[in-house]
Each structure stands twice: as C-alpha cells, then as structure tokens.
Design an enzyme around this catalytic site. Structure first.
Site, PDB file in Angstrom:
ATOM      1  N   SER A 132       0.998  -1.426  -0.048  1.00 17.88           N
ATOM      2  CA  SER A 132       0.119  -0.272   0.057  1.00 17.88           C
ATOM      3  C   SER A 132       0.974   1.396  -0.009  1.00 17.88           C
ATOM      4  O   SER A 132       0.163   2.290  -0.200  1.00 17.88           O
ATOM      5  CB  SER A 132      -1.012   0.041   1.229  1.00 17.88           C
ATOM      6  OG  SER A 132      -0.165  -0.212   2.247  1.00 17.88           O
ATOM      7  N   ASP A 178      -1.965   8.730   7.854  1.00 14.79           N
ATOM      8  CA  ASP A 178      -2.970   7.776   8.571  1.00 14.79           C
ATOM      9  C   ASP A 178      -2.162   7.026   9.549  1.00 14.79           C
ATOM     10  O   ASP A 178      -1.004   7.109   9.650  1.00 14.79           O
ATOM     11  CB  ASP A 178      -3.983   7.097   7.702  1.00 14.79           C
ATOM     12  CG  ASP A 178      -3.395   5.979   6.983  1.00 14.79           C
ATOM     13  OD1 ASP A 178      -1.989   5.755   7.274  1.00 14.79           O
ATOM     14  OD2 ASP A 178      -3.840   5.479   5.755  1.00 14.79           O
ATOM     15  N   HIS A 204       0.503   5.328   6.775  1.00 14.53           N
ATOM     16  CA  HIS A 204       1.287   5.819   5.600  1.00 14.53           C
ATOM     17  C   HIS A 204       1.619   6.997   5.660  1.00 14.53           C
ATOM     18  O   HIS A 204       0.969   8.053   6.339  1.00 14.53           O
ATOM     19  CB  HIS A 204       0.314   5.824   4.419  1.00 14.53           C
ATOM     20  CG  HIS A 204      -0.470   4.322   4.196  1.00 14.53           C
ATOM     21  ND1 HIS A 204      -1.644   3.821   4.724  1.00 14.53           N
ATOM     22  CD2 HIS A 204       0.056   3.105   3.699  1.00 14.53           C
ATOM     23  CE1 HIS A 204      -1.870   2.647   4.540  1.00 14.53           C
ATOM     24  NE2 HIS A 204      -0.894   1.989   3.798  1.00 14.53           N
TER      25      HIS A 204
END
Ligand SMILES: *[C@@H]1O[C@H](CO)[C@@H](O)[C@H](O)[C@H]1NC(C)=O
Ligand SMILES: *[C@@H]1O[C@H](CO)[C@@H](O)[C@H](O)[C@H]1NC(C)=O
Length: 380
Positions: free
Chosen positions: A51, A344, A347
């Site tokens: 991600s 967040d 990340h």
C-alpha cells in the site's frame, strides 16, 4: 536556382539529423519499439510493492485494504485514485524525478503498447508470503505481481515483433522498484490472532525465510529482463501511529520488538543486494538498496529541518495518535497537512514521500541509497 539554394540547407539538415539518429541508436544499442520514451536513458518504470506504492490495483478487489474513497487523494491532482495517502506516493515522486511526464499507471488498467512505459503492480496488504494480508481480504502477493509482470512481458514482446534480444535490451534500461516486507510483519508475524508464524519462527529464522522467498522473486524479475533494480528495506514500523497507539498503552513509545525484527530483515536484504551486485549470480544486474529505516529515523529526529511538526500522529484517523483506526470514508483530515509526517495510521503524507524520494534519488550518502543513488542507477 532559387529552389536549389533554399533546399540545400534542408538536405544538409536532414543529413545531420540522420547521422545523429544513427549515432544515438548505436549508443543506446536498442532498437526502438516506436513508443515515446519516458525520458533520457530510462524508457520505462515498473513497480512492485504494497500500500505504500499501490495506486489503484486494489480498487476492484474484495478487501479492507482499499483507499478509493475521500479524503484519500485530497491533495492529488486527479483526486481519489486508490493511493493510500493524501497526494503523491513515493514512486509517483520518483517517476517525476526520472523525467516521466505522467504517473506510471496501475497494471489493473494498463494493457498493450502503454505497458512499455511501465506499470505499477503493487497491491495494498501484499507481502513476500502469499498468506500475508489475508486478514484484510484479497490482494496480489509478490508472487502474483511477478506473475503479472511475466504476462506483461509477453504482451510487450508483440511490439518487438518477437525480437527477444531487442525486448531484453529495452527492459535492461528500465528501472524496477520493489518495496516489500512491511506486511509480512504487520499483517502476519506480529498479528498473532490470525497467523501462527511467530510461534513457528524466531525473528532471525523468519527474516531468513522471507529473504529466501524474496531472493527467488527478484531472480524471476531478472529472468524476465530486469537489470536495474531498486529494493527498499522495511521502514521503522515499530514507530508508526498504529503501533504507537497499540503498544502497552504508551502512546509515545516505539515497539522495539518490531523494530528489532525488521532490522534483521533489512540487514539481510542489504547483504542480498551485495551478492546480486557481485556479478557472479546475476550477471549485468545493478541493484540499489534503499535504507528507509534509516531515512525514517532521520525524518523523525530532524523533523523540524524537514518542515514536520507532528511525527507521532496520523493526519487522518481515529483514536489514540489517530492510529487506532485508519482514516474512514469522508472523515475530515487535519488542516495543516504540511506539518504531518503520517497521513494515517500506517502511511506517510505526500510531503514525507517527497523528502524520502529526493533522498533516494540524489543523496550522496550511501546510508540512504546503497551503493549508488537512483539518479546514478538511471544513468548507467
Ligand atoms: C511511556 O514511555 C516514555 C518513554 O519511554 C516514558 O518516559 C513514560 O514514562 C511512559 N509512560 C507510561 C505511562 O508508561
Ligand atoms: C540529523 O541531521 C544531522 C545534520 O544534518 C545529521 O548529522 C544526523 O545524522 C541526522 N540524524 C539522523 C538520525 O539521520
């Protein structure tokens, strides 16, 4: 007479042009597939990872590891795309530094000739091990990503009319990026409710096992034609807001057990890069190891030098450190995003990605990019 004088310079110009084209073809030693190259000596950029670099491959998958909702992408020109941050990812910035005028598209939406310029195979929650990330749902593991690249190579070969040497030559000039391993710790080894790897492996044995699998996966990329490869170590994930929020209820302490396990993986990966660069196992391969663990520490310790004021909380999230639950659909993110290192619970923000990508691209220090930086790799 008039016509002759005016056409002479044209003939001369076209002769010079022909000479230049011949010379540049010889210098490059690759025949052109007839697609506008990215820039200079790097015609394509291929990306593998999780991600941290996924740019939409998970959008169509049944998984919680998705970011195709607002406020993800709030600072990205195209808005929400599936990127797990507010703006550009690390590889978006790298693509720009390499001279690409548009971002490298997700493989899920890229077919045909466009593949020649590169594709992003990354998938949120993915790991080196296939089962990693299953707790969140579907994803494309590193094995799946390498398989997909094999399909892409087959498709690309059409544009070289079966001339495999020309295709190999082309791919040898492209940059390959692989960032793997974070989820093998976060969404596997240290998630003991769901996985039993921690009871099966010591941290050292787990790192060795991951590296054995990764070794094979990277060799497969080499066999498909990759020669310039950038591999990135796992960041200091014992200090991300998610871990700060969980760890013994003490929201200011990093989880050093996680950091210790990651350090074992990272030092093994750096040794693997040395072995690959020795010329004995993978002739012609040029690997660069990015020490994101070290650059993460630098960003936290020297936060104010880089313009960061908040390094232990996500800009968007829920609970302690905004790290207990990740950024939810339509949630209001923090206003002063520029000051935040984390977007967040997991990340980095776009601003952090910019700092990290510039370090990897131009840093003269072998502490961040080893043994050379990405700019030097591109120019080889
Ligand atoms: C949390 O960790 C910090 C730094 O190690 C320490 O100074 C503090 O006393 C700890 N707080 C609690 C509640 O354990
Ligand atoms: C912080 O910055 C200073 C000065 O640039 C540098 O010497 C030091 O290594 C940096 N800290 C880390 C952890 O990288």
């Amino acid at each position: 007479m008039n016509m002759r004088t005016s056409s002479e310079p044209l003939i001369l110009a076209s002769m010079i042009l022909t000479i230049c084209l011949c010379m540049s073809t010889t210098a490059n030693a690759c025949s052109s597939p007839g697609y506008p190259p990215g820039s200079g000596s790097v015609p394509g950029f291929f990306i593998f990872g999780d991600s941290l670099v996924d740019n939409g491959n998970n959008n169509g998958l049944l998984t919680l590891a998705r970011a195709n909702y607002r406020p993800y992408g709030v600072d990205f020109p195209q808005g929400t795309t599936g990127r797990f941050t507010n703006g550009r990812t690390f590889v978006d910035v790298l693509a720009q530094l390499l001279g690409f005028r548009t971002f490298i598209p997700p493989y899920s939406r890229t077919r045909g000739r466009a593949l020649l310029r590169g594709a992003n195979f990354a998938s949120g929650a993915a790991g080196i091990r296939d089962e990693t990330g299953n707790n969140l749902g579907a994803h494309l593991s590193m094995n799946n990503q390498v398989e997909n690249f094999g399909r892409a190579v087959e498709e690309m070969s059409r544009f070289f009319r079966g001339d495999t040497e020309a295709l190999s030559c082309y791919l040898s000039k492209c940059i390959f990026y692989s960032g793997m391993g974070s989820n093998d710790y976060l969404n596997n080894y240290f998630m003991t409710d769901f996985y039993n790897t921690k009871s099966q492996f010591t941290p050292q044995a787990y790192a060795s096992s991951l590296l054995q699998d990764y070794d094979r996966q990277l060799r497969q990329l080499y066999q498909f034609g990759a020669r310039k490869l950038v591999v990135t170590g796992v960041g200091q994930i014992g200090c991300i807001p998610y871990e700060l929020a969980r760890y013994q209820g003490n929201s200011s302490r990093c989880n050093e057990e996680i950091n210790g396990a990651i350090t074992l993986f990272n030092s093994g990966l750096r040794k693997l890069v040395d072995r690959f660069n020795s010329g004995r196992v993978l002739p012609g391969a040029k690997f660069v190891y990015l020490d994101t663990y070290k650059s993460n520490i630098d960003l936290i310790e020297n936060a104010s030098n880089y313009g960061f004021t908040v390094v232990d909380k996500g800009c968007c999230g829920v609970g302690r450190n905004n790290g207990q639950i990740t950024c939810l659909p339509l949630q209001q993110p923090c206003q002063d995003r520029r000051g935040y290192l984390f977007w967040d619970a997991f990340h980095p923000t776009e601003d952090a990605n910019i700092v990290l990508a510039k370090m990897a691209f131009t840093s003269p220090s072998r502490a961040y990019a080893y043994p050379i930086n990405i700019q030097q790799l591109a120019m080889l």
